[in-house]
Structures are given as structure tokens and as C-alpha cells.
Motif scaffolding. Structure first.
Motif, PDB file in Angstrom:
ATOM      1  N   GLY A 160       0.812  -1.215   0.000  1.00 21.88           N
ATOM      2  CA  GLY A 160       0.000   0.000   0.000  1.00 21.88           C
ATOM      3  C   GLY A 160       0.838   1.255   0.000  1.00 21.88           C
ATOM      4  O   GLY A 160       2.066   1.220   0.076  1.00 21.88           O
ATOM      5  N   GLN A 161       0.148   2.393  -0.065  1.00 24.44           N
ATOM      6  CA  GLN A 161       0.883   3.663  -0.107  1.00 24.44           C
ATOM      7  C   GLN A 161       1.201   4.201   1.277  1.00 24.44           C
ATOM      8  O   GLN A 161       1.998   5.127   1.410  1.00 24.44           O
ATOM      9  N   GLY A 162       0.613   3.616   2.332  1.00 26.22           N
ATOM     10  CA  GLY A 162       0.954   3.980   3.691  1.00 26.22           C
ATOM     11  C   GLY A 162      -0.047   4.905   4.359  1.00 26.22           C
ATOM     12  O   GLY A 162      -0.834   5.597   3.692  1.00 26.22           O
ATOM     13  N   PRO A 163      -0.042   4.918   5.704  1.00 19.49           N
ATOM     14  CA  PRO A 163      -1.007   5.724   6.467  1.00 19.49           C
ATOM     15  C   PRO A 163      -0.937   7.209   6.170  1.00 19.49           C
ATOM     16  O   PRO A 163      -1.963   7.881   6.073  1.00 19.49           O
ATOM     17  N   ALA A 164       0.268   7.761   6.044  1.00 14.42           N
ATOM     18  CA  ALA A 164       0.392   9.207   5.811  1.00 14.42           C
ATOM     19  C   ALA A 164      -0.244   9.602   4.493  1.00 14.42           C
ATOM     20  O   ALA A 164      -1.000  10.587   4.412  1.00 14.42           O
ATOM     21  N   ALA A 165       0.070   8.841   3.444  1.00 12.16           N
ATOM     22  CA  ALA A 165      -0.527   9.136   2.130  1.00 12.16           C
ATOM     23  C   ALA A 165      -2.029   8.964   2.167  1.00 12.16           C
ATOM     24  O   ALA A 165      -2.773   9.764   1.587  1.00 12.16           O
ATOM     25  N   ASP A 166      -2.511   7.916   2.852  1.00  9.92           N
ATOM     26  CA  ASP A 166      -3.955   7.700   2.969  1.00  9.92           C
ATOM     27  C   ASP A 166      -4.628   8.823   3.733  1.00  9.92           C
ATOM     28  O   ASP A 166      -5.832   9.075   3.558  1.00  9.92           O
ATOM     29  N   LEU A 169      -1.416  13.421   3.580  1.00 11.40           N
ATOM     30  CA  LEU A 169      -0.142  14.129   3.714  1.00 11.40           C
ATOM     31  C   LEU A 169       0.616  14.087   2.392  1.00 11.40           C
ATOM     32  O   LEU A 169       0.554  13.113   1.656  1.00 11.40           O
ATOM     33  N   ARG A 170       1.344  15.166   2.117  1.00  9.19           N
ATOM     34  CA  ARG A 170       2.103  15.279   0.876  1.00  9.19           C
ATOM     35  C   ARG A 170       3.553  15.628   1.181  1.00  9.19           C
ATOM     36  O   ARG A 170       3.869  16.152   2.253  1.00  9.19           O
ATOM     37  N   ALA A 171       4.407  15.342   0.222  1.00  5.61           N
ATOM     38  CA  ALA A 171       5.806  15.754   0.349  1.00  5.61           C
ATOM     39  C   ALA A 171       5.876  17.269   0.472  1.00  5.61           C
ATOM     40  O   ALA A 171       5.203  17.995  -0.271  1.00  5.61           O
ATOM     41  N   VAL A 213      -6.214  10.163  14.473  1.00 10.57           N
ATOM     42  CA  VAL A 213      -6.097  11.263  15.426  1.00 10.57           C
ATOM     43  C   VAL A 213      -6.032  12.570  14.636  1.00 10.57           C
ATOM     44  O   VAL A 213      -5.621  12.585  13.471  1.00 10.57           O
ATOM     45  N   PRO A 214      -6.424  13.677  15.259  1.00 10.86           N
ATOM     46  CA  PRO A 214      -6.310  14.969  14.560  1.00 10.86           C
ATOM     47  C   PRO A 214      -4.840  15.414  14.485  1.00 10.86           C
ATOM     48  O   PRO A 214      -4.049  15.148  15.378  1.00 10.86           O
ATOM     49  N   VAL A 226      -5.721  17.678   9.286  1.00  8.57           N
ATOM     50  CA  VAL A 226      -5.925  16.376   8.646  1.00  8.57           C
ATOM     51  C   VAL A 226      -6.314  15.353   9.700  1.00  8.57           C
ATOM     52  O   VAL A 226      -6.005  15.509  10.881  1.00  8.57           O
ATOM     53  N   ASP A 227      -7.045  14.329   9.248  1.00 13.54           N
ATOM     54  CA  ASP A 227      -7.325  13.171  10.103  1.00 13.54           C
ATOM     55  C   ASP A 227      -6.187  12.169   9.858  1.00 13.54           C
ATOM     56  O   ASP A 227      -6.188  11.451   8.848  1.00 13.54           O
ATOM     57  N   LEU A 228      -5.235  12.156  10.777  1.00 15.45           N
ATOM     58  CA  LEU A 228      -4.018  11.370  10.577  1.00 15.45           C
ATOM     59  C   LEU A 228      -4.215   9.929  11.016  1.00 15.45           C
ATOM     60  O   LEU A 228      -4.590   9.661  12.167  1.00 15.45           O
ATOM     61  N   GLN A 229      -3.990   9.002  10.091  1.00 16.48           N
ATOM     62  CA  GLN A 229      -4.069   7.582  10.404  1.00 16.48           C
ATOM     63  C   GLN A 229      -2.705   7.104  10.912  1.00 16.48           C
ATOM     64  O   GLN A 229      -1.698   7.246  10.229  1.00 16.48           O
TER      65      GLN A 229
END
Length: 418
Positions: A160-166, A169-171, A213-214, A226-229
């Protein structure tokens, strides 16, 4: 094949380092008119030797050291009538000290020369560590288990692309808060994520699941919520135990890993500065060496081997093999430079039988004779080494036990770089 090549090359580098150290003593002794009886690499039974002039050159079976036998190095050394005009003990104090420290000087020069070559070829790491900003350089998936994290030579295995990308979050995003806690750098962000992961059980979340989490990030100069996973994963703590922690799958742009590139003139100053940094670290490691002995013993019987654990020539050669296997030639050469600085610092320890111990004896003779002159007495002559023999034997025994212990640990539970 690459690993074996690296082991052989690093072992050869150690042998050359020792050979040049002893050659430094030999060259200085001859420059001051002293007679060098033997120049050997290794200890134990002689494998090969040849004699040229008054000096016997050779190799011995145990390649973990070497020696340069100078006639009359101490007042206890027997000598022949033919050797009497060339005894080291009869030379001026400054010449005896210069001979004792010549090997150390060679190692320092060799270490600086290696670092200079690295500076010109690749550049050098910065000597000052700065906090890593919590800026997302890249998003990626997060390995869940310890085995997943170790897979692919430490690169990790996940999908997968990972929690941050989901989470969107961007570079280029700068994380400023996670779950209501302010974040100042990457370390503080990791600390918050770690607490979220360690509290997973109380949240009713299993390893491999995610907690949302927020979080706030700064994007293009504006705050964005963002809603951070956060994925709950397993990692090893400092004691080697598996613990739950949190991961979002991001790579930071670490300024501490950026190499500083030099011109030829700039590489001179850069190499000296970096060498000074290494010398300071080496001195601290030498001071800490006694406290690191027992953890090495524990590692032999199954304890976790620390990454900064002392290593023998066996462990250093294994590390060299790993570095070559992973095409890390710059790190290979810097490790060899470190070895030279450590050998120099180790030999400066002011206890016999180390070079520094012999130099201190000469300094003692000069201080003693100064007091004798003030009292109207003649110089006292060479120091009585029979009084130092107990210290020499104790230090030698301690070094032997320490060396053998580390060597065993390097075989049964080696430090692994990858």
C-alpha cells in the motif's frame, strides 16, 4: 562474495595499520641511531622471517598486533657488547619519547589521509547534529512486524501507499501537531506517535490496525487540519524487546545525512575538522570502555548487543564485509580511519605496556632528575622497571581478557549494521 571480499579487505587494512604503526617506531629509532632487532606483525609462533642487516623481519601466527624490538628499550633488557652504542635507554629523553609516540603519529596521519581522500571523493558528514525538521520528504508504507521491518536487508516489507498518504499528507508538508500535542521536529513527532502506538491496547486496537487522530500541518505557508491515520506496529526497544509503537510511513529529509563537498584546499580544513571530531568521539569511547564490558559478556549469553558495543578485529572485519556487501565504500574507509584514531588513542593510555606508559616513565625520569639536581644530586639513571612489572602484568591480563571476550561476542552475537 562481496561480503567475503569486504572482510578480507578490512582485515588487510588492519594489518597494514598495525604494520605502519610499528614501522613508525622502527623509522624513528633508526633516525636516532638506535638498533632495531626485530620487526614482526602478529604474535605467537613465527610463520616466516628474514634478516637484513641487524633486523629480523617476520610474520607470526596470530595477526592481532605486532611489535618492534629496539635494543635497550628499558634498563631491564639484556644486550650484547655490539649493541651497547645503540641502546635506546641511553638516548636523550626527547628522542625516547619521540620513538614511543612515532607509531601513534603514523596512525593519526594515516587516519587524516584516509578522511582527506573521502572528502575529495564523496564529501564528509557534518560534525554537528541538528534537529531533523518534521517535514515530509516522502510517504511510504509502514512495515508492521519486526520481521517485516528487517526484511529486504533492512529496507522493510509492506504493501500500500501507507497511512500518511492515505491521510492526505504530501511531500513538503511540515507537521506541527499530532493528537493535540505540538511537534517541533521529527523526534518529537516520533515520540507522540510512539505513545499512540503504545496505548493501542487501551484503545482496543491491535497491531496492524490504525488509529485516527487529529493533526495539523503547514502546507504552502498555511495551516491545514488532517485526520491522521497512525498504524500500530511492532519494533524493538533499546533492551531488544518487542514493543508496540505508532508509524505513519514518512521519510524525513535529514540534514545530518547530507554530505559536505570540498575543493582540494577546502578538503584540508574539512579533513582536519572532521578528524578532530572523530578524535573527541574516540577519546570518549575509550573512557566509556570499562562500563561497556559487562553488556558484552551478557550478549554472549543471549543479551542484546548494542550497536555501539566495542568490537575486536573480528567484529570490525565483519562490519567491513557488510559495508562492502552494501556498496558502502565511503563508510568502509571512514571505519578504517576510526580504527587508526582508536589505535592511536589506545596506545596513548599512560600505563605500561602501552606506548603512552613508556613515555610517561621517561617524563617521570626527567621530573625526578630535576628534583635531584635541586638537591645537588646526580641524575638517577633509567627508571627501575622491575617496580612496574606488576602493573604491566595486570594491564596485560586485563587487555587479554577484554579482547578475548569481545572476540567471542563478535563470533556468537556480532554487531550487525544492516
Amino acid at each position: 562474495m562481496d561480503y567475503a571480499l569486504g572482510v578480507i579487505l578490512f582485515a588487510a587494512g588492519i594489518a597494514v595499520t598495525i604494520a605502519l604503526h610499528e614501522a613508525g617506531h622502527m623509522a624513528a629509532a633508526r633516525a636516532f641511531g638506535m638498533r632495531v632487532r626485530r620487526y614482526f606483525i602478529g604474535f605467537g609462533p613465527t610463520l616466516w622471517s628474514t634478516k637484513k642487516g641487524h633486523t629480523e623481519y617476520g610474520l607470526k601466527a596470530v595477526p592481532f598486533g605486532g611489535f618492534c624490538d629496539i635494543a635497550g628499550m628499558t634498563a631491564l633488557d639484556p644486550y650484547t657488547e655490539d649493541e651497547k652504542p645503540y641502546l635506546m635507554v641511553d638516548r636523550p629523553a626527547w628522542q625516547r619519547i619521540a620513538v614511543m609516540l612515532a607509531g601513534v603519529a603514523v596512525n593519526i596521519v594515516l587516519g587524516i589521509a584516509i578522511i582527506f581522500g573521502v572528502a575529495l571523493t564523496w564529501g564528509l558528514p557534518p560534525t554537528k547534529t541538528v534537529p531533523v525538521p518534521a517535514v515530509v520528504a516522502e510517504t511510504m508504507c509502514a512495515p508492521v512486524t519486526v520481521a517485516d521491518a528487517r526484511a529486504n536487508d533492512g529496507a522493510g516489507s509492506c504493501d500500500g501507499q501507507g497511512p500518511a498518504a492515505d491521510s492526505g499528507l504530501r511531500a513538503g508538508d511540515t507537521v506541527t501537531s499530532v493528537d493535540g500535542t505540538g511537534v517541533t521536529d521529527f523526534s518529537s513527532m516520533a515520540e507522540v506517535l510512539g505513545k499512540i502506538g503504545s496505548d493501542a491496547a487501551s484503545r482496543g486496537v491491535a497491531v496492524g490496525d490504525r488509529v485516527t487522530v487529529p493533526a495539523t500541518v503547514e502546507r504552502d505557508g498555511r495551516p491545514v487540519t488532517v485526520d491522521l491515520q497512525v498504524e500500530v506496529v511492532q519494533r524493538l526497544d533499546e533492551a531488544g524487546r518487542e514493543v508496540s509503537t505508532g508509524a505513519i510511513g514518512v521519510r524525513a529529509d535529514n540534514p545530518n545525512t547530507r554530505l559536505i563537498h570540498y575543493s582540494v584546499p577546502g578538503a584540508v580544513g574539512g579533513s582536519l575538522a572532521y578528524s578532530g571530531h572523530v578524535v573527541a568521539q574516540t577519546a570518549q569511547a575509550l573512557v566509556d570502555l570499562p562500563s561497556r564490558y559487562w553488556p558484552v559478556v551478557e550478549s554472549i549469553f543471549g543479551g542484546q548487543r548494542a550497536e555501539d558495543s566495542p568490537v575486536s578485529v573480528v567484529g570490525a572485519s565483519r562490519a567491513g564485509g557488510e559495508l562492502v556487501e552494501h556498496d558502502q565504500w565511503m563508510a568502509f574507509l571512514l571505519l578504517l580511519a576510526n580504527l587508526n584514531f582508536f589505535l592511536a588513542a589506545f596506545n596513548l593510555v599512560p600505563l605500561p605496556p602501552m606506548d603512552g606508559g613508556h613515555a610517561v616513565v621517561v617524563v617521570y625520569e626527567k621530573i625526578r632528575d630535576w628534583f635531584r639536581r635541586r638537591r645537588g644530586l646526580a641524575p638517577g639513571g633509567p627508571a627501575d622497571y622491575t617496580r612496574l612489572l606488576p602493573v604491566t602484568y595486570v594491564v596485560g591480563a586485563v587487555l587479554l581478557v577484554f579482547g578475548l571476550t569481545v572476540m567471542v561476542a563478535d563470533v556468537v552475537n556480532p554487531v550487525r549494521l544492516f
